[in-house]
Design an enzyme around this catalytic site. Structure first.
Site, PDB file in Angstrom:
ATOM      1  N   GLU B  63       0.925  -1.189   0.109  1.00 24.95           N
ATOM      2  CA  GLU B  63      -0.189  -0.017   0.131  1.00 24.95           C
ATOM      3  C   GLU B  63       0.840   1.189  -0.100  1.00 24.95           C
ATOM      4  O   GLU B  63       0.572   2.283  -0.725  1.00 24.95           O
ATOM      5  CB  GLU B  63      -0.858   0.050   1.026  1.00 24.95           C
ATOM      6  N   HIS B 132     -10.776  -4.277  10.442  1.00 22.54           N
ATOM      7  CA  HIS B 132     -11.740  -4.452   9.221  1.00 22.54           C
ATOM      8  C   HIS B 132     -12.731  -3.440   9.182  1.00 22.54           C
ATOM      9  O   HIS B 132     -13.526  -3.472   8.317  1.00 22.54           O
ATOM     10  CB  HIS B 132     -11.879  -5.687   8.740  1.00 22.54           C
TER      11      HIS B 132
HETATM   12  C1  LIG Z   1      -2.533  -4.694   4.327  1.00 26.65           C
HETATM   13  C2  LIG Z   1      -3.441  -5.545   3.939  1.00 26.65           C
HETATM   14  N1  LIG Z   1      -3.983  -5.143   2.481  1.00 26.65           N
HETATM   15  C3  LIG Z   1      -4.843  -6.089   1.917  1.00 26.65           C
HETATM   16  C4  LIG Z   1      -5.624  -6.951   2.835  1.00 26.65           C
HETATM   17  C5  LIG Z   1      -6.650  -7.923   1.897  1.00 26.65           C
HETATM   18  N2  LIG Z   1      -6.226  -9.159   1.957  1.00 26.65           N
HETATM   19  C6  LIG Z   1      -6.509 -10.124   2.882  1.00 26.65           C
HETATM   20  S1  LIG Z   1      -5.872 -11.580   2.749  1.00 26.65           S
HETATM   21  C7  LIG Z   1      -5.330 -10.968   1.541  1.00 26.65           C
HETATM   22  C8  LIG Z   1      -4.267 -11.956   0.662  1.00 26.65           C
HETATM   23  C9  LIG Z   1      -2.994 -12.181   1.480  1.00 26.65           C
HETATM   24  O1  LIG Z   1      -2.588 -13.334   0.617  1.00 26.65           O
HETATM   25  P1  LIG Z   1      -1.409 -14.422   1.114  1.00 26.65           P
HETATM   26  O2  LIG Z   1      -0.538 -13.668   1.908  1.00 26.65           O
HETATM   27  O3  LIG Z   1      -0.609 -15.022  -0.024  1.00 26.65           O
HETATM   28  O4  LIG Z   1      -2.167 -15.354   2.012  1.00 26.65           O
HETATM   29  P2  LIG Z   1      -3.343 -16.363   1.456  1.00 26.65           P
HETATM   30  O5  LIG Z   1      -4.602 -15.836   1.593  1.00 26.65           O
HETATM   31  O6  LIG Z   1      -2.872 -16.876   0.129  1.00 26.65           O
HETATM   32  O7  LIG Z   1      -3.173 -17.720   2.503  1.00 26.65           O
HETATM   33  C10 LIG Z   1      -5.550  -9.813   1.124  1.00 26.65           C
HETATM   34  C11 LIG Z   1      -4.834  -8.942   0.019  1.00 26.65           C
HETATM   35  C12 LIG Z   1      -5.193  -7.030   4.279  1.00 26.65           C
HETATM   36  N3  LIG Z   1      -5.899  -7.755   4.863  1.00 26.65           N
HETATM   37  N4  LIG Z   1      -4.228  -6.270   4.686  1.00 26.65           N
END
Ligand SMILES: Cc1ncc(C[n+]2csc(CCOP(=O)(O)OP(=O)(O)O)c2C)c(N)n1
Ligand SMILES: Cc1ncc(C[n+]2csc(CCOP(=O)(O)OP(=O)(O)O)c2C)c(N)n1
Ligand SMILES: [Mg+2]
Ligand SMILES: [Mg+2]
Lengths: 321, 356, 321, 356
Positions: B63, B132
């Site tokens: 971000e 959230h």
């Molecule tokens: C700082 C932030 N940006 C965006 C999000 C929205 N978000 C929640 S889970 C996620 C994906 C995370 O992907 P990964 O780290 O690969 O974990 P996975 O869900 O694949 O287990 C996102 C973008 C968030 N929670 N926090």
């Protein structure tokens, strides 16, 4: 060589997690578990293979997808399911919901649903161990997208220059929500990055429970001995949607071949096959264990669902310690 | 008179974006999820299809870097629309927002402009919990150099978005998730709308009410009940939080002598405290009763509905506050019964079944 | 091969910067330049060697130590010195002071004194060029400490995955204020990091103006052709204190041998030696050029010092455009 | 009575740190520059010599990571004292501060405590400019879960630091750079001091003044002039900004009927607006004149002294506001002359010769 008992125990933990997760999936539409949930079905091997090598004083931190880590580390399942139902008996008293699981008695330090936000907390736990000359390790679970947040690099740097007993465990399921890692990172960044910080790195199949268990055992004893961080990168796959109780493959954001490949590679099925082929458990025994766990966990769901919220109410909650 | 066209707020946002992108090739959209199948709750629908990947950019989860990139490109002349699926995710970008975004115009001796729109979606309900569903309206409002808007009606979502995109200043758009599916009449053509002062939407005599976002809808919903009691009020939609222009509110209070401010965020140190203070600085002598603030209690958002239930103000709390300030407390029980309260507190409507 | 004219021109730019910097140092105790200043004495070769290959449309971003970059890119010296004196004729009208130098006409996009904060702005400039299919390059100057902020990595990632025409120029002077790089980063992190992101990387002596000029020429034409970011790491040394007009070697935080070594390696002295040995300029000619520049720049200082602040006053400053 | 010991505030901070580290081996100090020759303006002097590198930790320039590290270690039981040489640098750490630091106690069902002290030094003068002199008191005050203190006197710097270190909650300490060299009487031994409410330091009848940090000293300096005119006032040192306990201020206004609040930060949306609002909610009927706020104008800090001159309130602005609220405006010219104004606006004292 891994003992038969260990094999059984690994299997049982994976099974336990799977049954809890399927329990959520089955009941979510009842609309009584009213919080976002991120199922770990398909990724249980990593949580179990790693955590089986940890003791209660060792600490883990996790992210939004924390169910498997919590259970594998010994977190209280009753408190977890209470949390999903928003009950005061939940591990956070209903305050955090499914993305904030923790268990102080079992070394589940904190789960934080802001991507990468728990990583430096884990570094802090490692710092604590070094500071107190306590021979434990802090394990940081992170997803492939966590690699993209700046604080991840800052954390690698701290772990390395302060020589902290930390194990980074990166679960690469290739996706961040719907977005392919190829769109988000240059090729192989995730493979090279920890080495760049001079942190010893291992690459493992994230669905091969036994190999994870064996390798991590060695790695953790190295960390405890050398007081240097290490990093494990594991390929794996999430079988359900990013957030929610269903599969979402109809959306076509992941290659069907990939899905099939990983489906075959399901850590639970693999363990069952192995146990049977090695004659450690019979089909019947497996079926009995499953039934037993299912009954037990179903009961927890039932009880939790019926519970009343017992407070404290909002006005009684203290802002300060 | 042409027939009114009824669409949802998320469709209005989507439409505004498409119009702006067609009008000005410097406008681009960037964010985590803008091109994914959920299309940021429908607000980025079809963008990639129409404008291509070059102008609709899916990003890594970074971000702060994304924000700096947008600011740099805006200094050069582009017009980024940046999207965060939750206000909370933008916390990682605060250094860029507070330093470069807000201060570039000042520190460049008014030479650089940063025409960026930062859409921040406010989560609520379904157990979103402490990380959230932060609102942080007054955090952003506190940074000189940012404009901060919070549309409530579909019509405003479109008009204000179009103004925000055109504006040479950085504009933070706080989008309440529960407003995305609200329907209303929205003109099809291009139009822009004031983003420099609050919008007076009702005229009355007994008191002045200031609200925004979801709370504003709640006020509108209890309007009938109040009218049936002969209560009328000036109602301001504080859809422009910064610049915080309180002139019309002060004039109103001079007339009504009473004010209730409903903060979308915390009551403590919220926008309401600034408004009430300006009232007491400007028309203390006109006040017939103590000013009243309503807002969130000073604590993180609890996840469970059993706690969230009392966390957010609702039609009942607002109704009671109005009756109290008018010394009509004895009617409370009778009037509360008129409130339709068939929807659980943690969902916007019954069609919502989780999880996000 | 580099032409004699280019050699002279590089020399003159270094000289100009040096004279400005010494001018500040000499006059700072008069207490009329009332803002923090970070002299670039000793590090001029990088600014000049790189910027000589840029045109006015190419953009640079810089940090707290921005004097040399600003001048080398053609920034208005008169406006710069006015800025130091807090005059309304300064490049930011006195609003920013020495750490916020910029020049819109000359492609000095922005200098930001928060470590690493300008880096993603530079990425944004690169993004702009790609977006508009404009064949320019964005150059990001950063110090060795900038490597430690998370946003640096996020910026590398964006530059790479979006294929942006960006040149990262990292000036490694071994220190962040008083702190040695060894205390802050694992060994060679700074050498390896950009390669990890699959960004082509060059290592150069940061005090060898001609080599910097030659290599950067090639690199910049590659970037403009291939639309891919590149990274240059340059070793160099700051001869004065981190912030302020004096030397601070009495504080003993840097090895005296190191200081001596780099002192000998002064980019200005080196250039003079070379010009003389190659008979491009005589000692006399050099001395004449120096005198001419000194008079000119001294005059600017004098004029700026005498200026009155002409507003706008605080109430007239507009918060919004 | 023993002779009073006079030391500076930076010595007081240093002393508090040493005492706390000796008392509790879990206390450690961390930050950029804590071990360098400048020793954070003298406040970390000798620490490394006494306690070694293990407990006095120099860091890379990675504020967010450092903050997360501190929070994690604090959840485990350590007591970090983290230092930022400028408030501005902590902007990079806001995600950790706002999410994990402030919310850990809440979201762990009151099980985790985060006993961390975050020292943020406020820059002022000598051209610090827009990114080296932000104060952001109300930004931090706005985050539920943080305590925010801003000591003014050397005695408080020591006592409040010791309390902050002992406190199980995260405590933000806003340290005004211009107070570091102020001298005062400071007990040598260990003592702690309230960090839960403001400190009433003067009693009077005509009005109530609330100020903190450097502004408080300015009020004290014009005291004599006011007394000579027969003006007396209740004076509150708002050295505890959060929890914002306004009970004693409200009682005072009930008595005096007049209030002036001087914000260290922006007037707009500042702490003063919350205080004035609570006054109008609680004792509107007691107000004899409109409440008055003084604070920074709503814009970034200009670097040049020619602009900074009018940016900060000073003894004159404060004096005039007091005379105005008491309707003694006609004395202004006479009294202004009594102000000693021999120091340029951009340095704390004449010994200060730049650059930092
Ligand atoms: C700082 C932030 N940006 C965006 C999000 C929205 N978000 C929640 S889970 C996620 C994906 C995370 O992907 P990964 O780290 O690969 O974990 P996975 O869900 O694949 O287990 C996102 C973008 C968030 N929670 N926090
Ligand atoms: C975010 C942030 N943290 C700390 C500082 C204080 N600071 C100013 S310059 C500097 C050192 C930067 O070192 P480097 O990047 O190597 O540049 P150099 O000064 O050596 O040219 C520091 C720590 C700052 N300005 N911003
Ligand atoms: Mg993933
Ligand atoms: Mg350096």
């Amino acid at each position: 060589m891994i003992s038969n008992n260990n094999l059984k125990s690994l299997y049982k933990d994976i099974l336990k997690i799977r049954i809890v997760e399927e329990g959520i999936s089955d009941r979510y539409s009842e609309q009584e578990m009213r919080c976002p949930i991120h199922l770990s079905i398909g990724q249980e091997a990593i949580a179990v293979g790693v955590c089986k090598n940890l003791n209660d004083k060792d600490q883990i931190v996790s992210n939004h997808r924390c169910h498997a880590h919590y259970i594998a580390k010994g977190g209280d399942i009753n408190k977890m399911i209470n949390e999903f139902y928003g009950n005061s008996d939940g591990c956070t008293g209903g305050r955090g919901g499914s993305m904030h699981l923790f268990d102080q008695n079992k070394g589940v330090l904190s789960s934080v649903p802001i991507v990468s936000s728990a990583i430096p907390l884990g570094v802090g736990a490692g710092f604590y161990f070094k500071y107190n000359k306590q021979n434990n390790v802090a394990v940081i679970f992170l997803g492939d997208a966590a690699i993209e947040e700046g604080v991840f690099y800052e954390s690698l740097n701290y772990a390395k220059i302060l020589s902290l007993p930390i194990l980074f465990v990166c679960e690469n399921n290739l996706f961040s929500c719907f977005t392919d890692i190829k769109e988000r990172q240059p090729k192989n960044l995730i493979k090279k990055i920890s080495k760049t910080f001079d942190i010893k790195t291992s690459f493992l199949d994230g669905n091969d429970t036994i190999n994870i268990f064996n390798k991590t055992k060695k790695i953790i004893s190295e960390i405890k001995k050398n007081k240097q961080p290490q990093f494990i990168l594991l390929d794996t796959f999430r079988m359900f949607e990013h957030c929610g109780p269903n599969k979402d493959d109809y959306l076509n954001y992941r290659n069907p071949k990939l899905i099939k490949k990983w489906d075959k590679n399901c850590p639970l099925k693999k363990m069952e096959k192995l146990l049977i082929s090695k004659k450690i458990l019979s089909l019947k025994q497996i079926s009995d264990i499953k039934d037993k766990y299912k009954v037990k966990i179903d009961n927890i769901f039932k009880k939790c669902r019926k519970k009343k919220f017992k407070g404290p109410n909002l006005k009684e909650i203290k802002l300060y310690a | 008179m042409p027939k009114k066209r009824i669409i949802t707020s998320s469709e209005a946002i989507n439409e505004a974006t498409i119009i702006a992108m067609k009008k000005d090739k410097n406008v681009y959209v960037i964010g985590e999820g803008v091109n994914d199948p959920k299309e940021i709750f429908g607000t980025t629908k079809n963008l990639k299809k129409i404008f291509g990947k070059k102008r609709v950019i899916e990003t890594p989860i970074s971000e702060n870097g994304m924000t700096g990139l947008c600011i740099g490109s805006a200094m050069m002349g582009l017009k980024p629309i940046q999207v965060h699926q939750r206000v909370d995710f933008a916390l990682l970008a605060l250094e860029q927002i507070i330093n470069n975004c807000a201060k570039a115009f000042f520190v460049s001796n008014s030479k650089h402009t940063v025409p960026i729109v930062i859409r921040l979606i406010i989560g609520r309900g379904w157990g979103q919990g402490p990380m959230h569903s932060q609102i942080l309206d007054s955090l952003f409002a506190q940074i000189p150099g940012l404009k901060v808007i919070m549309p409530s009606m579909p019509r405003d979502f479109k008009g204000m978005m179009l103004s925000a995109i055109k504006d040479p200043n950085p504009v933070i758009v706080l989008e309440h998730r529960w407003l995305h599916n609200i329907k209303g009449s929205v003109p099809k053509k291009f139009y822009s709308q004031n983003i420099n002062k609050p919008n007076k939407i009702k005229n009355g005599k007994d008191l002045t009410i200031v609200a925004n976002g979801y709370n504003l809808l709640e006020v509108l919903e209890i309007q009938k009940i109040l009218n049936s009691e002969g209560i009328s009020f000036d109602l301001f939609d504080l859809n422009v939080i910064q610049p915080l222009n309180t002139d019309s509110i002060i004039s109103s209070v001079k007339k009504t002598g009473r004010i209730i401010v409903i903060d979308s965020g915390f009551k403590n140190l919220g926008i309401g405290s600034e408004i009430v203070t300006r009232i007491s600085e400007n028309c203390l002598e006109n006040l017939k009763s103590k000013p009243v603030r309503i807002g969130l209690p000073f604590m993180p958002t609890p996840s469970t509905r059993f706690l969230a239930n009392n966390y957010y103000p609702n039609k009942k709390t607002i109704l009671c506050a109005i009756l109290d300030i008018l010394k009509k407390g004895k009617n409370k029980i009778k009037l509360e019964k008129k409130l339709k309260n068939n929807i659980p507190i943690d969902v916007p409507d019954l069609s919502f079944k989780g999880p996000f």
